[in-house]
Each structure stands twice: as C-alpha cells, then as structure tokens.
Design a protein around this motif. Sequence first.
Motif, short mmCIF file in Angstrom:
data_model
loop_
_atom_site.label_atom_id
_atom_site.label_comp_id
_atom_site.label_asym_id
_atom_site.label_seq_id
_atom_site.Cartn_x
_atom_site.Cartn_y
_atom_site.Cartn_z
N HIS A 140 0.95 -1.37 0.14
CA HIS A 140 0.31 0.11 -0.33
C HIS A 140 0.78 1.14 -0.22
O HIS A 140 0.30 2.63 -0.45
CB HIS A 140 -0.76 -0.16 1.05
N ASP A 141 2.39 1.21 0.39
CA ASP A 141 2.81 2.51 0.55
C ASP A 141 3.55 2.59 -0.78
O ASP A 141 4.45 4.03 -0.74
CB ASP A 141 3.94 1.96 1.62
N LEU A 142 3.19 1.83 -2.23
CA LEU A 142 4.06 2.09 -3.64
C LEU A 142 2.49 2.90 -4.22
O LEU A 142 1.65 2.13 -3.79
CB LEU A 142 4.21 0.95 -4.00
N PRO A 143 2.87 3.80 -5.21
CA PRO A 143 1.69 3.65 -6.25
C PRO A 143 1.11 2.88 -6.58
O PRO A 143 2.14 1.73 -7.33
CB PRO A 143 2.87 4.92 -7.01
N PRO A 144 0.09 2.30 -7.31
CA PRO A 144 -0.07 1.13 -8.53
C PRO A 144 1.28 0.96 -8.88
O PRO A 144 1.55 1.45 -10.25
CB PRO A 144 -0.84 2.01 -9.18
N LEU A 145 1.85 -0.61 -9.32
CA LEU A 145 2.80 -1.05 -9.23
C LEU A 145 2.77 -2.81 -9.84
O LEU A 145 2.42 -2.65 -8.73
CB LEU A 145 4.01 -0.88 -9.12
N VAL A 146 3.20 -2.47 -10.74
CA VAL A 146 2.94 -4.41 -11.00
C VAL A 146 4.52 -4.59 -11.86
O VAL A 146 4.53 -3.84 -12.98
CB VAL A 146 2.08 -4.34 -12.20
N ASN A 147 4.82 -5.78 -11.41
CA ASN A 147 6.98 -6.04 -11.91
C ASN A 147 6.05 -7.17 -13.22
O ASN A 147 5.20 -8.12 -12.56
CB ASN A 147 7.57 -5.61 -11.09
N SER A 148 7.30 -7.30 -14.26
CA SER A 148 7.20 -8.48 -14.49
C SER A 148 8.64 -8.53 -15.30
O SER A 148 9.31 -8.22 -15.50
CB SER A 148 5.98 -7.99 -16.10
N CYS A 149 8.92 -9.70 -16.00
CA CYS A 149 9.65 -10.74 -16.72
C CYS A 149 11.04 -9.94 -15.70
O CYS A 149 11.48 -11.75 -15.29
CB CYS A 149 10.42 -9.79 -17.68
N GLU A 150 11.35 -9.41 -15.38
CA GLU A 150 12.66 -9.15 -14.29
C GLU A 150 12.14 -9.15 -13.11
O GLU A 150 12.12 -8.05 -12.69
CB GLU A 150 13.96 -8.09 -15.03
N GLU A 151 12.10 -10.09 -12.04
CA GLU A 151 11.37 -9.86 -11.21
C GLU A 151 12.07 -8.91 -10.18
O GLU A 151 13.51 -9.08 -9.87
CB GLU A 151 11.69 -10.75 -10.87
N ILE A 152 11.33 -8.10 -9.32
CA ILE A 152 12.10 -7.48 -8.83
C ILE A 152 12.03 -7.87 -6.78
O ILE A 152 10.99 -8.90 -6.90
CB ILE A 152 11.59 -5.96 -8.19
N PRO A 153 13.21 -8.67 -6.65
CA PRO A 153 13.43 -9.03 -5.62
C PRO A 153 12.51 -8.15 -3.53
O PRO A 153 12.97 -7.60 -3.04
CB PRO A 153 14.59 -9.22 -4.98
N ASP A 154 11.07 -8.39 -4.28
CA ASP A 154 10.45 -7.35 -2.88
C ASP A 154 8.70 -8.28 -3.09
O ASP A 154 8.52 -7.76 -4.02
CB ASP A 154 10.68 -6.00 -3.19
N ASP A 155 8.72 -8.58 -1.39
CA ASP A 155 7.66 -8.94 -1.66
C ASP A 155 6.25 -8.27 -2.18
O ASP A 155 5.58 -9.44 -1.83
CB ASP A 155 7.30 -10.16 -1.02
N ASN A 156 6.75 -7.68 -1.44
CA ASN A 156 5.97 -6.63 -1.19
C ASN A 156 5.11 -5.41 -2.65
O ASN A 156 4.28 -4.52 -2.56
CB ASN A 156 5.62 -5.52 -0.81
N ILE A 157 5.37 -6.23 -3.54
CA ILE A 157 5.27 -5.39 -4.65
C ILE A 157 4.20 -6.76 -5.78
O ILE A 157 4.37 -8.48 -5.76
CB ILE A 157 6.66 -5.83 -5.96
N ASN A 158 3.56 -6.42 -6.56
CA ASN A 158 2.58 -6.80 -7.57
C ASN A 158 3.21 -7.57 -8.98
O ASN A 158 4.19 -6.85 -9.31
CB ASN A 158 1.46 -6.38 -8.22
N LYS A 159 3.66 -9.17 -8.99
CA LYS A 159 4.10 -9.50 -10.30
C LYS A 159 3.17 -10.22 -11.34
O LYS A 159 2.66 -11.07 -10.37
CB LYS A 159 5.73 -9.99 -9.95
N VAL A 160 3.88 -9.91 -12.57
CA VAL A 160 3.23 -11.55 -12.97
C VAL A 160 4.93 -12.17 -13.90
O VAL A 160 5.17 -11.48 -15.16
CB VAL A 160 2.57 -10.72 -14.53
N LEU A 161 4.43 -12.62 -14.00
CA LEU A 161 6.16 -13.81 -14.48
C LEU A 161 6.08 -15.80 -14.66
O LEU A 161 4.26 -15.73 -15.00
CB LEU A 161 7.43 -14.10 -13.08
#
Length: 339
Positions: A140-161
Amino acid sequence: MAKVSIKEVAKQARVSAATVSRALSTPKLVNDKTLTRVLKAVKDTGYKPNRFGASLRTQKSGNVVVVMPDITNQVNAGIIRAIENEAMQAGYSVLLGDTQNIEARESHYGDMVTSGQADGILVFTPRIPFPVDENRQAFHDLPPLVNSCEEIPDDNINKVLIDNKAGAMAAVNHLISLGHKRIAAIKGPSFTPSTESRLVGYKEALNDAGIVIDDRYIITGDYGTDSGVVAMEKLLRLKNRPTAVFCFSDDMAIGAMNTLREYDFKIPEDISIMGFDDISYAKLMSPTLTTIKQPLEDIGRESMRMLLALMKGEQTTCKSITLPFELVIRQSTGPVPTS
C-alpha cells in the motif's frame, strides 16, 4: 532559482517520494506524524507540486507508464502490443520508457507517477524506479505498480512472471533426452534475474542427470543476436566442443545458428541449438528453432489488467501470477552425433 524535486522533499522528510505524493493528494491516507513532517519539508524546501499532481483529488491523468529495458527487443514488442490493447480498452494512454537498463532513466519515468503525470506503472526491469522507504511494510506504500519479466526481489510488489528456472530445466532435459551430455549455455547478462534463474535451471538439470558441469561451456551474452555469434565462435574453439547449445534467448540462438552455418556445421546433425522465448522469427529459421515459448501476449495482458485493478482500488492485497511456459520442439534439435 532551481526547481525543487519531489525527491528532495522526500529526503528531507525521511520518507519515499510516493509518500510525499500521497500526503499532498490524499492526506487522509497518511498518518498525522508523517503528514506533519512532509508538509514541513514542503514549506522548508519551497516545493511546488506538479500541476498534474495537484489535480489528483478530483481527476486522473489517464496515463500509465511502461518501463522497458529495450523496446526494440522482439520479446518486449509482443508484450507492449498486448499492454496497449488492454490500456486503450480501459481508456488509458501508454507512456513508453526505453531505459536501456540505465537507472537514471528508470527514475525519470518513476517520477511521472509520483508527480501525477501517470496513474500507475508497469516495470520490466529488476528495480523499483523511485526511492522507497526502508521501513515500508506493505504494498500500500507504493503507487500502483506491477513488475514483470525481470523480477524485483520484493514480496510487497505485484508481479506477473514465468518460471524461468523450470523453463530452463525443460530445455536442458529435452537435450538430455536426445542423448546429449556436452551441453553448453549461452546466457544473458548476469545482472538480470531471468539469466540467473535460467542458469540455476540449466545447472540443476545437468546435476540431476549426473552430468558434470564444465564452466568452459558457459558463455555470457547480452540477449542480443550479435552476442550469440561471438559466444558460438568461442564454443567452436574448444577442444571438446559441445554437441548441443542452450541459448537463453531466441535472438542469441539465431546468432549462434548463423555462426554454425558460416563454418559449415549442420544443425542439428553436428550441433543442436535450443532457444528461449519463441519470437516470431523462431519458426521462420532454417532449420526452425526449438525453444521455450513465453506467453508474451498473456504477460502484457495480465500485467495491464492487474495494474487497472490496482488503480481502481479493486485489488487490496499483493498478488503474484506465474504464467505457464511451453516446450516447442522444432528442427534445430536432434540426437547426439554418433561420431
């Protein structure tokens, strides 16, 4: 007088730029102590909010940012097309950032979100593109963000991998099933999480088959065609050259195949070539390229859908999706040579 940036305010207030943006746009979402600190930093620095950010309480920008390391790469091109289709159907425009893996460029596009010029961001690099509060506890402390392909090592981030390790294991196991033991790898740049995961999968498949890993068979490329050419030339100089080569991208596989043709090697009779991605050129090569198919359109579509849900407030918990890959067997792989 130089214009004060939101990052300077964030640094003085000891919070993230996203928290500053939230304090100015929706102060009710920020605790009183933090809000007081931010407002004081704004006053002390003379910061003037971006005109887009000032209007966030009443309207959205209608833009989303897509941060890509290389928009000319065929893998990314397929993803971008799906993103734009989804965004347009939802009434959003896509602001495309070609960063070339330069952090300063990533931060520039991140600022577009924290300043209100865009409502959300899709990140295809392994870094969060704006300062992050080290005490952050939830997504919730981040603006709307989705990470994909190259994974950001953070469990608090939305991801599609996709599962890069499992995909690499499937590729190597296919080569092993054909009788190959001298299996080389042309890997991507070491700073990319996808490369590291695929390398783990490559090594694990060899270990499981009882095949000794030879570091001379592991050559570093950059995911581009030219690096496949150079890497294949290095492998051909080895005394006991490999009978099969697993390339961590189709582009590098295409470069490797061109080198083999130049030196009159037959594919797969002399050396088998395995790729990863299944770009459009893979099935047009001669011979056609055996590869691991990434669901590129699904990656773009699901990433944009997840971002839309975040921007609408429909998704209230962190979410991660792993999409399936597919082993596509074509003509570039065959049985180990008998001589």
